[in-house]
Design a protein around this motif. Structure first.
Motif, PDB file in Angstrom:
ATOM      1  N   SER A  48     -13.152  -4.000  -5.684  1.00 44.32           N
ATOM      2  CA  SER A  48     -14.523  -4.394  -5.935  1.00 44.32           C
ATOM      3  C   SER A  48     -15.101  -4.396  -4.567  1.00 44.32           C
ATOM      4  O   SER A  48     -14.624  -4.759  -3.479  1.00 44.32           O
ATOM      5  CB  SER A  48     -14.463  -5.559  -6.628  1.00 44.32           C
ATOM      6  OG  SER A  48     -13.836  -6.665  -5.824  1.00 44.32           O
ATOM      7  N   ARG A  49     -16.461  -4.250  -4.713  1.00 45.99           N
ATOM      8  CA  ARG A  49     -17.370  -4.262  -3.437  1.00 45.99           C
ATOM      9  C   ARG A  49     -17.564  -5.571  -2.819  1.00 45.99           C
ATOM     10  O   ARG A  49     -17.908  -6.361  -3.622  1.00 45.99           O
ATOM     11  CB  ARG A  49     -18.411  -3.594  -3.712  1.00 45.99           C
ATOM     12  CG  ARG A  49     -19.390  -3.246  -2.570  1.00 45.99           C
ATOM     13  CD  ARG A  49     -20.673  -2.795  -2.982  1.00 45.99           C
ATOM     14  NE  ARG A  49     -21.608  -2.585  -1.615  1.00 45.99           N
ATOM     15  CZ  ARG A  49     -23.038  -2.117  -1.829  1.00 45.99           C
ATOM     16  NH1 ARG A  49     -23.460  -1.994  -2.929  1.00 45.99           N
ATOM     17  NH2 ARG A  49     -23.742  -2.317  -0.636  1.00 45.99           N
ATOM     18  N   SER A  50     -17.428  -5.726  -1.841  1.00 40.81           N
ATOM     19  CA  SER A  50     -17.656  -7.378  -1.074  1.00 40.81           C
ATOM     20  C   SER A  50     -19.128  -7.186  -1.202  1.00 40.81           C
ATOM     21  O   SER A  50     -20.046  -6.413  -0.695  1.00 40.81           O
ATOM     22  CB  SER A  50     -17.124  -7.017   0.290  1.00 40.81           C
ATOM     23  OG  SER A  50     -17.838  -8.491   1.028  1.00 40.81           O
ATOM     24  N   GLN A  51     -19.883  -8.395  -1.643  1.00 40.45           N
ATOM     25  CA  GLN A  51     -21.148  -8.858  -1.510  1.00 40.45           C
ATOM     26  C   GLN A  51     -21.511  -9.554  -0.085  1.00 40.45           C
ATOM     27  O   GLN A  51     -21.198 -10.589   0.336  1.00 40.45           O
ATOM     28  CB  GLN A  51     -21.325  -9.792  -2.661  1.00 40.45           C
ATOM     29  CG  GLN A  51     -21.155  -9.197  -4.242  1.00 40.45           C
ATOM     30  CD  GLN A  51     -22.087  -7.752  -4.366  1.00 40.45           C
ATOM     31  OE1 GLN A  51     -23.361  -7.751  -4.052  1.00 40.45           O
ATOM     32  NE2 GLN A  51     -21.634  -7.005  -4.811  1.00 40.45           N
ATOM     33  N   GLY A  52     -22.449  -8.741   0.479  1.00 42.99           N
ATOM     34  CA  GLY A  52     -22.858  -9.303   1.887  1.00 42.99           C
ATOM     35  C   GLY A  52     -21.950  -9.385   2.982  1.00 42.99           C
ATOM     36  O   GLY A  52     -20.700  -8.877   2.936  1.00 42.99           O
ATOM     37  N   GLY A  53     -22.238 -10.168   3.858  1.00 42.69           N
ATOM     38  CA  GLY A  53     -21.255 -10.454   4.946  1.00 42.69           C
ATOM     39  C   GLY A  53     -21.001  -9.369   5.790  1.00 42.69           C
ATOM     40  O   GLY A  53     -21.853  -8.358   6.067  1.00 42.69           O
ATOM     41  N   TYR A  54     -20.103  -9.479   6.426  1.00 41.53           N
ATOM     42  CA  TYR A  54     -19.735  -8.391   7.505  1.00 41.53           C
ATOM     43  C   TYR A  54     -18.380  -7.786   7.277  1.00 41.53           C
ATOM     44  O   TYR A  54     -17.317  -8.207   8.123  1.00 41.53           O
ATOM     45  CB  TYR A  54     -19.767  -9.047   9.060  1.00 41.53           C
ATOM     46  CG  TYR A  54     -19.914  -8.201  10.139  1.00 41.53           C
ATOM     47  CD1 TYR A  54     -20.094  -6.944  10.213  1.00 41.53           C
ATOM     48  CD2 TYR A  54     -19.383  -8.984  11.449  1.00 41.53           C
ATOM     49  CE1 TYR A  54     -19.941  -6.192  11.352  1.00 41.53           C
ATOM     50  CE2 TYR A  54     -19.504  -8.226  12.707  1.00 41.53           C
ATOM     51  CZ  TYR A  54     -19.736  -6.936  12.484  1.00 41.53           C
ATOM     52  OH  TYR A  54     -19.583  -6.138  13.689  1.00 41.53           O
ATOM     53  N   PRO A  55     -18.113  -6.815   6.517  1.00 44.13           N
ATOM     54  CA  PRO A  55     -16.793  -6.329   5.903  1.00 44.13           C
ATOM     55  C   PRO A  55     -16.055  -5.749   7.053  1.00 44.13           C
ATOM     56  O   PRO A  55     -16.543  -4.940   7.846  1.00 44.13           O
ATOM     57  CB  PRO A  55     -17.299  -5.313   4.936  1.00 44.13           C
ATOM     58  CG  PRO A  55     -18.557  -4.922   5.170  1.00 44.13           C
ATOM     59  CD  PRO A  55     -19.278  -6.176   5.763  1.00 44.13           C
ATOM     60  N   ASP A  56     -14.699  -5.785   6.999  1.00 44.16           N
ATOM     61  CA  ASP A  56     -13.853  -5.160   8.167  1.00 44.16           C
ATOM     62  C   ASP A  56     -12.968  -4.353   7.257  1.00 44.16           C
ATOM     63  O   ASP A  56     -12.725  -4.867   5.934  1.00 44.16           O
ATOM     64  CB  ASP A  56     -13.140  -6.350   8.776  1.00 44.16           C
ATOM     65  CG  ASP A  56     -12.671  -5.625  10.150  1.00 44.16           C
ATOM     66  OD1 ASP A  56     -12.695  -4.278  10.429  1.00 44.16           O
ATOM     67  OD2 ASP A  56     -12.230  -6.580  10.846  1.00 44.16           O
ATOM     68  N   HIS A  57     -12.100  -3.635   7.695  1.00 47.24           N
ATOM     69  CA  HIS A  57     -10.949  -2.740   7.072  1.00 47.24           C
ATOM     70  C   HIS A  57      -9.965  -2.122   8.068  1.00 47.24           C
ATOM     71  O   HIS A  57     -10.414  -1.833   9.401  1.00 47.24           O
ATOM     72  CB  HIS A  57     -11.804  -1.873   6.159  1.00 47.24           C
ATOM     73  CG  HIS A  57     -12.630  -0.629   6.844  1.00 47.24           C
ATOM     74  ND1 HIS A  57     -11.854   0.293   7.571  1.00 47.24           N
ATOM     75  CD2 HIS A  57     -13.846  -0.618   7.091  1.00 47.24           C
ATOM     76  CE1 HIS A  57     -13.161   1.317   7.937  1.00 47.24           C
ATOM     77  NE2 HIS A  57     -14.033   0.471   8.038  1.00 47.24           N
ATOM     78  N   ILE A  58      -8.843  -1.787   7.259  1.00 47.71           N
ATOM     79  CA  ILE A  58      -8.100  -0.990   8.399  1.00 47.71           C
ATOM     80  C   ILE A  58      -7.756   0.273   7.521  1.00 47.71           C
ATOM     81  O   ILE A  58      -7.339   0.096   6.160  1.00 47.71           O
ATOM     82  CB  ILE A  58      -6.750  -1.741   8.570  1.00 47.71           C
ATOM     83  CG1 ILE A  58      -6.753  -2.802   9.101  1.00 47.71           C
ATOM     84  CG2 ILE A  58      -5.591  -0.778   8.731  1.00 47.71           C
ATOM     85  CD1 ILE A  58      -5.410  -3.788   9.550  1.00 47.71           C
ATOM     86  N   GLY A  59      -8.324   1.533   7.943  1.00 44.34           N
ATOM     87  CA  GLY A  59      -8.242   2.676   6.938  1.00 44.34           C
ATOM     88  C   GLY A  59      -9.132   2.150   5.989  1.00 44.34           C
ATOM     89  O   GLY A  59     -10.350   1.846   6.115  1.00 44.34           O
ATOM     90  N   ALA A  60      -8.723   2.715   4.837  1.00 45.99           N
ATOM     91  CA  ALA A  60      -9.582   2.430   3.601  1.00 45.99           C
ATOM     92  C   ALA A  60      -9.165   1.315   2.826  1.00 45.99           C
ATOM     93  O   ALA A  60      -9.593   0.933   1.717  1.00 45.99           O
ATOM     94  CB  ALA A  60      -9.291   3.491   2.670  1.00 45.99           C
ATOM     95  N   ILE A  61      -8.539   0.158   3.454  1.00 48.46           N
ATOM     96  CA  ILE A  61      -8.071  -1.091   2.944  1.00 48.46           C
ATOM     97  C   ILE A  61      -8.754  -2.029   3.599  1.00 48.46           C
ATOM     98  O   ILE A  61      -8.973  -2.385   4.566  1.00 48.46           O
ATOM     99  CB  ILE A  61      -6.646  -1.266   3.146  1.00 48.46           C
ATOM    100  CG1 ILE A  61      -5.812   0.047   2.589  1.00 48.46           C
ATOM    101  CG2 ILE A  61      -6.191  -2.563   2.415  1.00 48.46           C
ATOM    102  CD1 ILE A  61      -4.165  -0.262   2.677  1.00 48.46           C
ATOM    103  N   PRO A  62      -9.704  -2.874   2.769  1.00 46.27           N
ATOM    104  CA  PRO A  62     -10.310  -4.078   3.062  1.00 46.27           C
ATOM    105  C   PRO A  62      -9.645  -4.987   3.816  1.00 46.27           C
ATOM    106  O   PRO A  62      -8.471  -5.192   2.972  1.00 46.27           O
ATOM    107  CB  PRO A  62     -11.232  -4.394   1.828  1.00 46.27           C
ATOM    108  CG  PRO A  62     -11.489  -3.401   1.026  1.00 46.27           C
ATOM    109  CD  PRO A  62     -10.205  -2.556   1.333  1.00 46.27           C
ATOM    110  N   ILE A  63     -10.115  -5.834   4.492  1.00 45.76           N
ATOM    111  CA  ILE A  63      -9.370  -6.834   5.229  1.00 45.76           C
ATOM    112  C   ILE A  63     -10.108  -7.936   5.763  1.00 45.76           C
ATOM    113  O   ILE A  63     -11.217  -7.705   5.906  1.00 45.76           O
ATOM    114  CB  ILE A  63      -8.200  -6.487   6.234  1.00 45.76           C
ATOM    115  CG1 ILE A  63      -7.260  -7.468   6.546  1.00 45.76           C
ATOM    116  CG2 ILE A  63      -9.164  -6.023   7.532  1.00 45.76           C
ATOM    117  CD1 ILE A  63      -6.009  -6.811   7.558  1.00 45.76           C
ATOM    118  N   VAL A  64      -9.669  -9.210   5.470  1.00 48.09           N
ATOM    119  CA  VAL A  64     -10.657 -10.288   5.949  1.00 48.09           C
ATOM    120  C   VAL A  64      -9.651 -11.347   6.865  1.00 48.09           C
ATOM    121  O   VAL A  64      -8.666 -11.481   6.708  1.00 48.09           O
ATOM    122  CB  VAL A  64     -11.040 -11.140   4.554  1.00 48.09           C
ATOM    123  CG1 VAL A  64     -12.027 -10.145   3.842  1.00 48.09           C
ATOM    124  CG2 VAL A  64      -9.837 -11.720   3.684  1.00 48.09           C
TER     125      VAL A  64
END
Length: 517
Positions: free
Chosen positions: A300-316
């Motif tokens: 699912s898409r992250s709402q707002g914030g400052y998203p980060d990822h490794i490759g195509a995998i979201p990571i927080v």
């Protein structure tokens, strides 16, 4: 033993860059409690050679992900943090207008300080795995505009001169442009440093399922994320399953983080419950590592914030529970200032309470009782006496006196408005308490609740407080201890100076509303 990398089950590793055939060396860990962990040191390889290239040239199966040797440069730069490379550039850029003119030096200094504070609050000094100036440009521009607007309004109020404000805003615009340029250059340099492996941090992936395997492969193939993959851990049921080397189970993390000098833990898809995982991560060695996690619903898409990822995998990045350092020194300084000012300002109220307590119950207006503070240390809490217990045993073991007939009307009023707690300002000055924190409890009940509720004792990681999140959330008197412990631990793990301010404001509202016991 010189540590390069370690994994539990021997497997083929990339040959050295000169083509010489070498066999991996193994060494048994003889540290206390370390039996059963075998460190396997792969043959040396050029630090500049990308791991993926070595795998391809060696003809290895691309489905197998192996650790690789650390670079010498990364061992010397391991102490570096993201803010150390970014904050100085921001400060220099923000102060650059002073090189042009000194006419607006006060406004320039205020703008620099306010902008750095806005950047820190917006997470612009936190570490990131995917580095891109385009990703941070929206939040960067918004914070620059906000700080510039605040200082411009103040300047307009102080100097009723359009040319003055116009000249000042030109300097603000110059500094904003230099900040963006400086950050763009800094990001390019950081990417270069990561790709050359001048800067990298040892990382253990927690979870050997599909997401864990893919994360390990991405970290192995792309050094620009700044993490050196050293292996996976998971529950025993997943041992020897999958295409990544497992260096042990979750129970081994404490030993492995020390032995491998691990600085980062990445939670992927461990086959265990959240409570089991949290119990492991709260161990001393593990808690010192930076913690990153793949969201479970990462499709699912992250709402707002400052998203980060490794490759195509979201990571927080999981927020650090930092219970020491400059912010805690600020908390202590504010506690002392608050308590000193409150004792002076409220001295007439304290005097009236003392007189009322004397008229209600005679001598002995103060009540001293043993409570448990930070790290389980006992201390004597001070309160205005609202009733006299039969003996010390009753004082220590009687849970509530809310409906006790021995509590007179004055004592009942003082308890309802929390005025009986005001002498604890002296405990705060002495360093035994803080203004905000979990409320202190008696030794008898601390021992009892620690047995009945496993997470109860963890609330003692911070100083106890005059007021707390549980109390302003309505958890006072005869309310579930499990709920109180949950709120107290939430406060510990999400502590900030702003959270303290919110709790103090809510406490004042509770006092005027008479929402005490």
């Amino acid at each position: 033993m010189s540590r390069l990398s370690a994994y539990g089950h021997p497997a083929a590793s990339a040959p050295p860059s000169d083509g010489a055939s070498q066999q991996p060396m193994t060494a048994q860990d003889h540290s206390p409690g370390g039996a059963g962990i075998t460190a396997v040191i792969p043959p040396a390889r050029s630090a500049k050679e990308p791991p993926a290239a070595a795998d391809t040239r060696a003809g290895l199966d691309t489905t197998t992900v192996l650790p690789y040797a650390s670079s010498r440069a990364s061992r010397r730069t391991r102490w570096l943090r993201a803010w150390m490379m970014t904050a100085p550039i921001d400060v220099v850029a923000l102060l650059a207008p002073l090189l042009v003119t000194h006419n607006y030096w006060r406004g320039t200094l205020v703008n620099a300080g306010l902008t750095v504070a806005f950047f820190a609050a917006g997470g612009l000094y936190r570490p990131r795995r995917h580095i891109s100036i385009l990703d941070e440009l929206p939040i960067l521009g918004g914070r620059l505009l906000a700080s510039g607007a605040v200082v411009a309004i103040i300047a307009a109020e102080r100097h009723d001169s359009v040319p003055y404000v116009s000249g000042f805003m030109q300097g603000v615009a110059l500094s904003a442009g230099l900040v963006i340029v400086g950050r763009a250059v800094n990001r390019k340099f950081m990417l270069l440093a990561r790709k050359r492996r001048w800067v990298e941090h040892n990382a253990i992936v927690i979870g050997s399922g599909p997401v864990g395997v893919e994360l390990a492969r991405l970290l192995r193939r792309y050094p620009q994320y700044g993490l050196r993959f050293v292996g996976c851990v998971d529950v025993p049921s997943r041992q020897r399953v999958g295409s990544v080397p497992q260096i042990g189970t979750l129970d081994d993390i404490e030993k492995l983080t020390t032995m491998l000098e691990c600085e980062v833990l990445v939670i992927a898809d461990p086959d265990c419950s959240e409570s089991t995982l949290m119990e492991t991560l709260l161990q001393p060695a593990s808690s010192r590592c930076d913690l990153w996690a793949v969201p479970r619903l990462w499709g699912s898409r992250s709402q707002g914030g400052y998203p980060d990822h490794i490759g195509a995998i979201p990571i927080v990045k999981i927020g650090d529970t930092t219970l020491t350092g400059p912010r805690w020194k600020i908390k202590r300084a504010s506690d002392v200032l608050f308590a000193a000012v409150a004792l002076i300002v409220l001295s007439p109220v304290l005097l009236l309470c003392a007189i009322a307590t004397f008229l209600d119950g005679g001598r002995g207006i103060f009540f001293h009782q043993e409570r448990i503070g930070r790290y389980g240390q006992p201390f004597k809490v001070i309160k205005f006496r609202s009733m006299r217990p039969v003996d010390e045993h009753e004082s220590q073991t009687n849970w509530s006196i809310a409906n006790d007939r021995r509590v007179g009307p004055i004592g009942r009023f003082m308890r309802r408005t929390s005025l009986d707690e005001l002498p604890q300002l002296w405990n705060i000055l002495r360093g035994e308490m803080s203004v905000v924190g979990p409320r202190p409890e008696r030794p008898y009940f601390v021992e009892k609740f620690s047995v009945e509720y496993p997470d109860y004792a963890m609330r003692h990681r911070v100083p106890v407080g005059l007021t707390g999140l549980a109390q302003v959330s309505g958890l006072r008197g005869d309310t579930p201890i499990s709920d109180r412990a949950r709120f107290d631990n939430y406060y510990v793990e999400n502590w900030s100076l702003w959270l303290d301010i919110k709790i103090v404001l809510r406490t004042v509202a509770e006092v005027f509303r008479g929402g005490g016991r």
